[in-house]
Design an enzyme around this catalytic site. Structure first.
Site, mmCIF file in Angstrom:
data_model
loop_
_atom_site.group_PDB
_atom_site.id
_atom_site.type_symbol
_atom_site.label_atom_id
_atom_site.label_comp_id
_atom_site.label_asym_id
_atom_site.label_seq_id
_atom_site.Cartn_x
_atom_site.Cartn_y
_atom_site.Cartn_z
ATOM 1 N N GLY A 8 -68.970 -91.889 15.967
ATOM 2 C CA GLY A 8 -67.603 -92.551 15.546
ATOM 3 C C GLY A 8 -66.757 -92.697 16.899
ATOM 4 N N GLY A 11 -63.526 -95.012 17.356
ATOM 5 C CA GLY A 11 -62.371 -94.528 16.386
ATOM 6 C C GLY A 11 -61.259 -94.103 17.174
ATOM 7 N N GLN A 12 -60.438 -93.744 16.351
ATOM 8 C CA GLN A 12 -59.231 -93.110 17.115
ATOM 9 C C GLN A 12 -59.208 -91.929 17.871
ATOM 10 O OE1 GLN A 12 -56.039 -91.367 14.745
ATOM 11 N NE2 GLN A 12 -54.613 -91.733 15.963
ATOM 12 N N ASP A 53 -75.822 -95.513 11.880
ATOM 13 C CA ASP A 53 -75.296 -95.313 10.492
ATOM 14 C C ASP A 53 -75.539 -94.022 10.003
ATOM 15 O OD1 ASP A 53 -74.616 -95.602 7.678
ATOM 16 O OD2 ASP A 53 -76.069 -97.246 7.535
ATOM 17 N N ILE A 54 -74.419 -93.147 9.773
ATOM 18 C CA ILE A 54 -74.775 -91.770 9.510
ATOM 19 C C ILE A 54 -75.179 -91.456 8.179
ATOM 20 C CG2 ILE A 54 -73.125 -90.324 10.993
ATOM 21 C CD1 ILE A 54 -71.105 -90.432 8.791
ATOM 22 N N TYR A 142 -60.696 -87.137 0.094
ATOM 23 C CA TYR A 142 -60.721 -86.820 1.551
ATOM 24 C C TYR A 142 -60.663 -85.276 1.530
ATOM 25 C CZ TYR A 142 -59.202 -86.783 6.343
ATOM 26 O OH TYR A 142 -58.965 -86.541 7.767
ATOM 27 N N LYS A 146 -63.480 -82.859 2.897
ATOM 28 C CA LYS A 146 -63.155 -81.902 4.174
ATOM 29 C C LYS A 146 -63.387 -80.243 3.801
ATOM 30 C CE LYS A 146 -62.214 -84.868 7.378
ATOM 31 N NZ LYS A 146 -63.213 -85.099 8.433
HETATM 32 C C1 AKB Z 1 -55.027 -88.903 7.274
HETATM 33 O O1 AKB Z 1 -53.914 -89.174 7.389
HETATM 34 O O2 AKB Z 1 -55.820 -88.928 6.819
HETATM 35 C C2 AKB Z 1 -55.357 -88.108 8.718
HETATM 36 C C3 AKB Z 1 -55.616 -86.714 8.614
HETATM 37 C C4 AKB Z 1 -54.145 -85.923 8.469
HETATM 38 O O3 AKB Z 1 -56.482 -85.956 8.118
HETATM 39 N N1 AKB Z 1 -54.800 -88.458 9.849
#
Ligand code: AKB
Length: 316
Positions: A8, A11-12, A53-54, A142, A146
């Site tokens: 990555g 990325g940011q 490609d992960i 998400y 995580k």
């Molecule tokens: C998001 O907004 O999805 C990320 C995070 C806080 O993990 N920046």
């Protein structure tokens, strides 16, 4: 000698981590992994680059063998709002990708950095000064990936002795590479509108308070944690870290002190507002401070000063 793969890199976070690691460990020891987003930014020029490609476990493992990698920073992930729009893809990239990384690390004796997030908490988590160990019932794809990622990293450490480490990042603010698909992205977009003297239409309500951090602190947290003596780490994979906590109206007021003509309107977006409402307002990061000396440098005014200075000089 460490041979480090950053997955990555374009990325940011990756685009700012790569130059720091190249400086620290030497260009020849840093492999910048990229996919989709092309690895052609100034910051990555002259890096040894590798298209990975992960979701392709074999390709990942061959890259690790080819470059004799022993440390992996796994930064590729779909962020919260993007994941909510396409949960199936998010599961495959975030969960499948991490599983492939951990398996490759187990087989090739690599240590792994994995970024978790404030997204690993949910609506029933205590909102203020959220403790390190507390209720975690995230209700977004998400957040689920995580939280499961935190546990999977613990599992690989306990069962296979893979040296996994990680932090729960708050929203990250930076000017070099834009974030994409996150709920906290407003805190970056707002600066570009201010610099162009445009009214910013904020997709969160004015009083939605979330934890945030300026990118130099995020980079130093990763490097510091990966350098820490492993025997001092009790919460290896998911350290709460934070630097500041603010709402859209608070960051707007701080920018307006420096750019008095700046204006803002609020038009909350259904998905991102409900994600933000499920996250804590502020984290308690004393475990990171005590176990490996975490300490941020930038508070809200210092971050705003630096962002404005850099965005105005970089151009919009
Ligand atoms: C998001 O907004 O999805 C990320 C995070 C806080 O993990 N920046």
């Amino acid at each position: 000698m460490q041979k480090i793969l950053i997955i990555g890199s374009a990325g940011q976070i990756g685009s700012e981590l790569v130059p720091v690691l190249r400086e620290k460990y030497g260009d020849e020891n840093i492999i910048a992994g990229w996919h989709n987003k092309k690895c052609d930014g100034n910051t990555l020029s002259n890096s040894i680059a590798c298209n990975i490609d992960i979701t392709d476990a074999n390709a990942l493992e061959s890259a690790i063998k080819k470059h004799e990698i022993n440390v992996i920073y796994h930064l590729a992930s779909m962020l919260s709002a993007a994941a909510e729009k396409n949960p199936q893809a998010a599961y495959s990239v975030n969960m499948g990708g991490l599983f492939n990384v951990l398996e490759a690390a187990r087989k090739n004796n690599c240590s792994v950095f994995f970024p978790s997030s404030i997204g690993a908490f949910g609506p029933s988590t205590p909102k203020d000064k959220t403790p390190q160990v507390t209720i975690q019932r995230p209700n977004t794809m998400y957040g689920i990936t995580k939280l499961a990622g935190e546990l999977l990293c613990d599992y690989y450490f306990q069962k296979y002795n893979v040296d996994t480490r990680g932090v729960r990042f708050p929203g990250l603010i930076s000017y070099k590479t834009a974030p994409g698909g996150g709920t906290t992205d407003y805190a970056v977009e707002i600066f570009y509108a201010a610099a162009k003297n445009e009214t910013y239409e904020c997709f969160l309500k004015e009083d939605t308070t979330l934890d945030m951090m300026y990118m130099p602190d995020a980079i130093s947290a990763m490097v510091k944690l990966m350098q820490a003596d492993g025997s001092t780490l009790k919460n290896r994979n998911a350290y709460n870290i934070t630097a500041m906590s603010f709402s859209p109206s608070q960051i707007f007021n701080e920018i307006k002190k420096r750019l008095p003509d700046f204006s803002i309107t609020y038009k909350p977006d259904l998905i991102r507002q409900s994600i933000a409402d499920s996250w804590p307002h502020s984290l308690n990061d004393e475990n990171a401070r005590n176990e490996w000396g975490w300490k941020p440098t930038y508070d809200l005014p210092a971050m705003v000063d630096d962002m404005i200075k850099n965005i105005l000089s970089y151009g919009t």
